[in-house]
Design an enzyme around this catalytic site. Structure first.
Site, PDB file in Angstrom:
ATOM      1  N   VAL B  77       0.864  -1.173   0.000  1.00  0.00           N
ATOM      2  CA  VAL B  77       0.000   0.000   0.000  1.00  0.00           C
ATOM      3  C   VAL B  77       0.908   1.232   0.000  1.00  0.00           C
ATOM      4  O   VAL B  77       1.825   1.334   0.820  1.00  0.00           O
ATOM      5  CB  VAL B  77      -0.892  -0.006   1.266  1.00  0.00           C
ATOM      6  CG1 VAL B  77      -1.686   1.284   1.377  1.00  0.00           C
ATOM      7  CG2 VAL B  77      -1.819  -1.214   1.250  1.00  0.00           C
ATOM      8  N   CYS B  78       0.656   2.170  -0.912  1.00  0.00           N
ATOM      9  CA  CYS B  78       1.501   3.372  -0.999  1.00  0.00           C
ATOM     10  C   CYS B  78       1.350   4.228   0.249  1.00  0.00           C
ATOM     11  O   CYS B  78       0.240   4.581   0.653  1.00  0.00           O
ATOM     12  CB  CYS B  78       1.114   4.206  -2.215  1.00  0.00           C
ATOM     13  SG  CYS B  78       1.898   5.828  -2.210  1.00  0.00           S
ATOM     14  N   VAL B  79       2.473   4.600   0.850  1.00  0.00           N
ATOM     15  CA  VAL B  79       2.430   5.327   2.120  1.00  0.00           C
ATOM     16  C   VAL B  79       1.807   6.712   1.966  1.00  0.00           C
ATOM     17  O   VAL B  79       0.973   7.117   2.789  1.00  0.00           O
ATOM     18  CB  VAL B  79       3.834   5.403   2.780  1.00  0.00           C
ATOM     19  CG1 VAL B  79       4.839   6.137   1.908  1.00  0.00           C
ATOM     20  CG2 VAL B  79       3.743   6.052   4.152  1.00  0.00           C
ATOM     21  N   ALA B  82      -1.823   6.338   1.410  1.00  0.00           N
ATOM     22  CA  ALA B  82      -2.430   5.782   2.623  1.00  0.00           C
ATOM     23  C   ALA B  82      -2.597   6.854   3.700  1.00  0.00           C
ATOM     24  O   ALA B  82      -3.619   6.913   4.381  1.00  0.00           O
ATOM     25  CB  ALA B  82      -1.583   4.627   3.151  1.00  0.00           C
TER      26      ALA B  82
END
Lengths: 135, 130
Positions: B77-79, B82
């Site tokens: 999941v892209c930080v 996110a």
């Protein structure tokens, strides 16, 4: 193995209204650190992303269009804009940001990054790519 | 063949995630390798274990978690995406002083470099979304 690939980022959506354009630009900027051979294409409403004179003050969201001017410093200097998309929206090259880069192979001469190409030419360019992101 | 997968849309609102699930299952069944699945934009919402769909509906988040466990998939999941949308793991909870976390089993939060790496390392990058 050679880790240098031809990366193409296709931008299809208007800059505001959805977050795709801004988060796409974030990928391009982060991706620049990986020293791949990068191109960008703007088609459809995506051409508005690099339109001159964007003013978001009445929208209450950040105007991120100045960030595109940094692309040249990140060695992202192959920026293709589809001619038909511009024409359909009554736009010309003069309506777009004057994105430039310094050509290290030509005594750092300042050159234009944007190339207006027909959909046929763009199809040929896409044919040559190895990794295609679409936003 | 080695595939990288990018998912740009959240579950339920858009078919992208379910299409990607079906694609990944079919690819694995055919003997292909999935290098990584990267969740971007609203796609990060596929990674919260707080999702509770009606019982007669597919649980998309659980489907990803189960598939990841079965095939040792790397679900990232892209930080940055996110943080905007409130998807939090223990590390992010601590760093940003939040009162809990919601990352689903089998998912991890990491940077956009993981997407670029998936493009470099995979034979094909397949993007699910509009």
């Amino acid at each position: 193995m050679s880790d240098i690939k031809k990366f193409m980022y296709i931008n299809t959506k208007a800059p505001y209204g959805t977050i795709y354009a801004w988060e796409s630009l974030e990928v391009v900027l982060i991706g620049a650190a990986f020293e791949q051979e990068v191109s960008m294409a703007f088609i459809g409403d995506g051409v508005y992303q690099i339109a001159k004179g964007q003013d978001t003050s009445d929208l209450g969201v950040k105007n991120f269009s100045p960030t595109y001017s940094a692309l040249g410093d990140y060695d992202v200097n192959k920026i293709y804009v589809e001619k038909e998309s511009l024409e359909a929206r009554g736009l010309t090259l003069d309506d777009l940001l004057g994105l430039k880069y310094e050509d290290e192979d030509d005594d750092w001469a300042e050159k234009d990054s944007i190339r207006v190409v027909s959909s046929t030419e763009l199809a040929e360019i896409l044919e040559q790519q190895e990794v295609v992101f679409s936003f | 063949m080695k595939f990288g997968i990018q998912i740009n849309e959240g579950p339920y609102n858009h078919e992208a995630s379910v299409s990607a699930l079906n694609f990944v299952r079919a690819a694995l069944d055919a003997g292909h390798e999935i290098f990584r699945v990267f969740f971007y934009h609203d796609g990060v919402n596929n990674g919260t274990r707080y999702t509770t769909p009606p019982q007669d509906d597919i649980n998309i988040v659980n489907s990803w978690s189960e598939l990841a466990e079965k095939h040792n998939l790397d679900l990232v999941v892209c930080v940055a995406a996110a943080q905007r949308r409130g998807i939090v793991d223990e590390g992010e909870q601590e760093r940003n002083g939040k009162d809990g976390n919601n990352i689903a089993p089998g998912f991890r939060i990491s940077g956009l470099g993981q997407l670029i790496e998936a493009g470099i390392q995979s034979d094909r990058l397949v993007v699910f979304g509009d």
